[in-house]
Design an enzyme around this catalytic site. Structure first.
Site, PDB file in Angstrom:
ATOM      1  N   SER A   9      10.247   6.546   8.031  1.00 55.40           N
ATOM      2  CA  SER A   9      10.194   7.591   7.007  1.00 55.40           C
ATOM      3  C   SER A   9       9.353   7.200   5.789  1.00 55.40           C
ATOM      4  O   SER A   9       9.588   7.673   4.686  1.00 55.40           O
ATOM      5  CB  SER A   9      11.610   7.984   6.579  1.00 55.40           C
ATOM      6  N   GLY A  10       8.350   6.320   5.998  1.00 60.38           N
ATOM      7  CA  GLY A  10       7.399   6.033   4.925  1.00 60.38           C
ATOM      8  C   GLY A  10       6.317   7.098   4.886  1.00 60.38           C
ATOM      9  O   GLY A  10       6.440   8.169   5.502  1.00 60.38           O
ATOM     10  N   LYS A  32      16.147   3.941   9.968  1.00 63.29           N
ATOM     11  CA  LYS A  32      17.307   3.050  10.081  1.00 63.29           C
ATOM     12  C   LYS A  32      18.026   2.824   8.754  1.00 63.29           C
ATOM     13  O   LYS A  32      19.112   2.252   8.744  1.00 63.29           O
ATOM     14  CB  LYS A  32      16.927   1.737  10.745  1.00 63.29           C
ATOM     15  N   ARG A  41       7.978   2.740  -0.394  1.00 66.75           N
ATOM     16  CA  ARG A  41       8.604   2.839  -1.707  1.00 66.75           C
ATOM     17  C   ARG A  41       8.258   1.646  -2.598  1.00 66.75           C
ATOM     18  O   ARG A  41       8.274   1.748  -3.823  1.00 66.75           O
ATOM     19  CB  ARG A  41      10.118   2.935  -1.532  1.00 66.75           C
ATOM     20  N   TRP A  42       7.918   0.507  -1.965  1.00 67.21           N
ATOM     21  CA  TRP A  42       7.646  -0.704  -2.747  1.00 67.21           C
ATOM     22  C   TRP A  42       6.180  -0.864  -3.098  1.00 67.21           C
ATOM     23  O   TRP A  42       5.806  -1.807  -3.799  1.00 67.21           O
ATOM     24  CB  TRP A  42       8.149  -1.928  -1.971  1.00 67.21           C
ATOM     25  N   GLN A  44       2.883  -0.830  -4.910  1.00 63.36           N
ATOM     26  CA  GLN A  44       2.653  -0.801  -6.359  1.00 63.36           C
ATOM     27  C   GLN A  44       1.249  -0.331  -6.712  1.00 63.36           C
ATOM     28  O   GLN A  44       1.053   0.638  -7.429  1.00 63.36           O
ATOM     29  CB  GLN A  44       2.851  -2.214  -6.939  1.00 63.36           C
ATOM     30  N   GLU A 111      -9.254  -2.877  -7.964  1.00 63.15           N
ATOM     31  CA  GLU A 111      -8.598  -3.955  -7.222  1.00 63.15           C
ATOM     32  C   GLU A 111      -9.658  -4.741  -6.464  1.00 63.15           C
ATOM     33  O   GLU A 111     -10.817  -4.334  -6.363  1.00 63.15           O
ATOM     34  CB  GLU A 111      -7.519  -3.393  -6.286  1.00 63.15           C
ATOM     35  N   ASP A 201       9.823  -3.109  14.579  1.00 67.17           N
ATOM     36  CA  ASP A 201      10.586  -2.370  15.596  1.00 67.17           C
ATOM     37  C   ASP A 201       9.697  -1.483  16.476  1.00 67.17           C
ATOM     38  O   ASP A 201       9.872  -1.437  17.698  1.00 67.17           O
ATOM     39  CB  ASP A 201      11.645  -1.482  14.923  1.00 67.17           C
ATOM     40  N   HIS A 222      -0.535 -11.795   0.829  1.00 63.90           N
ATOM     41  CA  HIS A 222      -0.879 -11.400  -0.548  1.00 63.90           C
ATOM     42  C   HIS A 222      -0.872 -12.654  -1.408  1.00 63.90           C
ATOM     43  O   HIS A 222       0.019 -13.490  -1.270  1.00 63.90           O
ATOM     44  CB  HIS A 222       0.146 -10.385  -1.067  1.00 63.90           C
ATOM     45  N   ARG A 266      -8.774 -10.505  -0.536  1.00 60.52           N
ATOM     46  CA  ARG A 266      -7.392 -10.976  -0.650  1.00 60.52           C
ATOM     47  C   ARG A 266      -7.135 -12.270   0.131  1.00 60.52           C
ATOM     48  O   ARG A 266      -6.417 -13.152  -0.336  1.00 60.52           O
ATOM     49  CB  ARG A 266      -6.474  -9.851  -0.151  1.00 60.52           C
ATOM     50  N   HIS A 327       2.243  -9.990   3.802  1.00 58.80           N
ATOM     51  CA  HIS A 327       2.211  -8.691   3.126  1.00 58.80           C
ATOM     52  C   HIS A 327       1.944  -7.530   4.071  1.00 58.80           C
ATOM     53  O   HIS A 327       2.553  -6.466   3.940  1.00 58.80           O
ATOM     54  CB  HIS A 327       1.130  -8.751   2.054  1.00 58.80           C
ATOM     55  N   ARG A 362      -7.412  -6.040   5.568  1.00 63.30           N
ATOM     56  CA  ARG A 362      -7.356  -4.712   4.953  1.00 63.30           C
ATOM     57  C   ARG A 362      -7.810  -4.759   3.501  1.00 63.30           C
ATOM     58  O   ARG A 362      -7.403  -5.639   2.739  1.00 63.30           O
ATOM     59  CB  ARG A 362      -5.917  -4.172   5.017  1.00 63.30           C
ATOM     60  N   LEU A 368      -1.691   2.910   1.938  1.00 64.34           N
ATOM     61  CA  LEU A 368      -1.091   4.232   1.706  1.00 64.34           C
ATOM     62  C   LEU A 368      -2.049   5.317   2.201  1.00 64.34           C
ATOM     63  O   LEU A 368      -1.626   6.323   2.778  1.00 64.34           O
ATOM     64  CB  LEU A 368      -0.775   4.429   0.219  1.00 64.34           C
TER      65      LEU A 368
HETATM   66  C1  SIN Z   1      -0.991  -4.610  -4.538  1.00 63.47           C
HETATM   67  O1  SIN Z   1      -0.579  -3.783  -5.342  1.00 63.47           O
HETATM   68  O2  SIN Z   1      -1.517  -5.667  -4.859  1.00 63.47           O
HETATM   69  C2  SIN Z   1      -0.843  -4.323  -3.080  1.00 63.47           C
HETATM   70  C3  SIN Z   1      -1.617  -3.149  -2.729  1.00 63.47           C
HETATM   71  C4  SIN Z   1      -1.982  -3.190  -1.293  1.00 63.47           C
HETATM   72  O3  SIN Z   1      -1.410  -3.960  -0.536  1.00 63.47           O
HETATM   73  O4  SIN Z   1      -2.885  -2.471  -0.913  1.00 63.47           O
END
Ligand code: SIN
Length: 511
Positions: A9-10, A32, A41-42, A44, A111, A201, A222, A266, A327, A362, A368
């Site tokens: 459900s993301g 689940k 949700r996490w 950022q 970024e 899963d 990360h 990264r 990550h 990535r 997202l």
């Molecule tokens: C982050 O905010 O550094 C992670 C973003 C991402 O993984 O694309």
């Protein structure tokens, strides 16, 4: 009417569910945890898309291909960046309130490895939470059936195609099509930015169903997870705003590794951090954000600001300890550009899928976007598909499927430590062979276990197998026994896991 089960459900799962329902399918979302308890949700940093007139999809594509070390599928990249702006507009229409400038334009962050600031964000650093809330509300409004606290046990097959799912506890749901959107497998590692539900899963269930997987050696670490208390992501956007990395001697070491310093790709920064930590007996390196000032840090990064302060740190006054952490998984279930896997009726989207969009690494904030773009395409395709076509050909690197449902007595913590030590930021042939032997030994003594642990073991074995097969370093897969010329200087060993600094698996969340 086509009956569809979406597992997860993301952003990828809910977007797929909404598109399928809007195209006339009868949709059930199975998750689940509670509906909002996802990796999304996490998130950022934000969501990358070429939405500024001075930006172009060609530039976004070029950055994505460079980050992916050229192993991306160019057609998938074109879809991602080309359809990105339309998906952003859709998110806005569904109620996502991206942060705006005083002129009303999107606020855009910079970024690593992006040529221009193109990362949209919401609530400062609460982008994922904002998207999750808006999509969850849209799903509830649409009347899509939602089954919370229902864990996927396995896929059901009949006549060579998917016929539905079996949930933990034995309940069966029939479906014409199943869309896997269960996220990644950060819980393979002792240190991860992922919540505890990230146990691979969907990938494991797809493997058991005979689906092709690929690129599982490409695990993104990360560079900056907080190294105090439970691991917590410190977004790359903080470095984008000017924070710098220093070692114990106060040396700004990132420029020793790459001319772009802290904003290098990264994987380069993660290895630079690991190397600096190795040189100082495993002490975490530090992220110095003091030049941003207390007010800016609290306003632009309220979520991180709270997490830092909860740990008794004041990042406006002193550098904070950070360390690399698992990550994101670039590999996964092989799909075409509409999420179709090699099993008729089975689709995969988001981090569960390997569409080819990320290649060997990535680009920041493309995840997202991937969920929104490929979730929408799979939701549309599932309503169109009638004969459940199988994509032709097997991409290079596909691993043969393997059926393992019984699991041996092992602890998740032991698996995470083996993976961190032997299949982590830096790998070599001997370490990977050791990991393979340990994981293989764990298969010898079947006994009932949680399906999550069964899944982690299966996915771990495939990650190690893939990492052994790829004998050269590329992207996020770094072999100290075969570094490429550009990264040979970074082939120092990674320190042992700092379990006293970062306890494993602290979050009690599911996705
Ligand atoms: C982050 O905010 O550094 C992670 C973003 C991402 O993984 O694309």
């Amino acid at each position: 009417m086509t009956t569809v089960v979406v597992v997860g459900s993301g952003i990828a799962g809910l977007t797929a569910a909404l598109h399928a329902a809007e195209n006339g399918c009868r949709v059930t979302v199975v998750t689940k945890g509670a509906l909002p308890d996802t990796n999304t949700r996490w998130a950022q940093g934000g969501i990358a898309a070429a939405t500024h007139p001075a930006d172009t999809v060609a530039s976004h594509a070029a950055d994505t291909l460079t980050a992916g070390a050229g192993l991306n599928d160019p057609a998938a990249v074109d879809v991602l960046v080309g359809e990105g702006p339309a998906r952003i507009a859709e998110l806005v229409a569904r109620g996502v309130a991206f942060d705006r400038t005083v002129d009303g334009d999107f606020a855009r962050g910079l970024e690593a490895a992006h040529a221009v600031p193109r990362v949209l964000h919401a609530g400062g650093d609460a982008t994922g939470a904002e998207i999750q809330a808006a999509l969850g509300a849209a799903v509830r409004r649409t009347g899509i059936r939602v089954r919370e606290h229902a864990t996927l046990r396995d896929l059901r097959l009949a006549d060579g195609r998917v016929a539905g799912v079996e949930l933990d506890g034995g309940e069966r749901l029939d479906a014409d099509a199943v869309i896997l959107a269960t996220g990644g497998a950060g819980q393979l590692y002792a240190h991860t930015t992922n919540p505890s539900g990230a146990t691979g899963d969907g990938i494991a269930a797809a493997l058991r169903a005979g689906a092709a997987v690929a690129d599982l050696e490409f695990v993104q670490f990360h560079p900056t997870a907080l190294a105090v208390g439970s691991p917590f992501l410190v977004s790359e956007a903080v470095r984008g705003e000017g924070a710098v990395l220093i070692d114990d001697a106060g040396h700004r070491f990132a420029f020793d590794a790459h001319p772009d310093g802290e904003l290098a790709p990264r994987d380069v920064v993660a290895r630079a951090n690991a190397r600096a930590m190795a040189a100082q007996d495993g002490h975490p390196v530090r992220l110095d954000a003091t030049t941003l000032g207390a007010e800016r840090l609290a306003q632009r990064f309220p979520t991180i600001d709270a997490a830092v302060r909860e740990r008794g740190l004041d990042w406006a006054r002193e550098p904070i300890p950070v360390t690399p952490a698992a990550h994101y998984l670039m590999g996964g279930v092989v799909t075409d550009l509409d999420g179709r896997t090699t099993v008729p009726g089975l689709y995969a989207v988001g981090e569960t899928a390997r569409s080819g969009v990320h290649g060997a690494n990535r680009l920041a904030s493309n995840s997202l976007l991937e969920g929104a773009v490929f979730g929408a395409r799979a939701g549309d395709a599932v309503a169109r598909d009638r004969d459940w076509p199988v994509p032709p050909g097997d991409p290079q690197g596909v691993i043969a499927a393997e059926v393992v449902i019984d699991a041996p007595p092992f602890s998740r913590g032991a698996l995470q430590e083996v993976m961190w030590a032997e299949a982590g930021v830096v790998r070599d042939a001997e370490g990977l062979a050791r990991a393979a032997a340990v994981l293989a030994a764990w298969t010898a003594d079947p006994s009932p276990r949680s399906i999550e642990d069964v899944n982690l073991l299966l996915v771990a074995r495939h990650v190690v197998s893939a990492a052994r097969s790829r004998t050269r370093s590329v992207g996020a897969h770094f072999r100290s026994d075969a570094p490429d010329a550009a990264t040979a200087a970074l082939s120092l060993p990674v320190p042992a896991a700092h379990t006293d600094v970062i306890p494993a698996s602290p979050e009690v969340l599911a996705c």
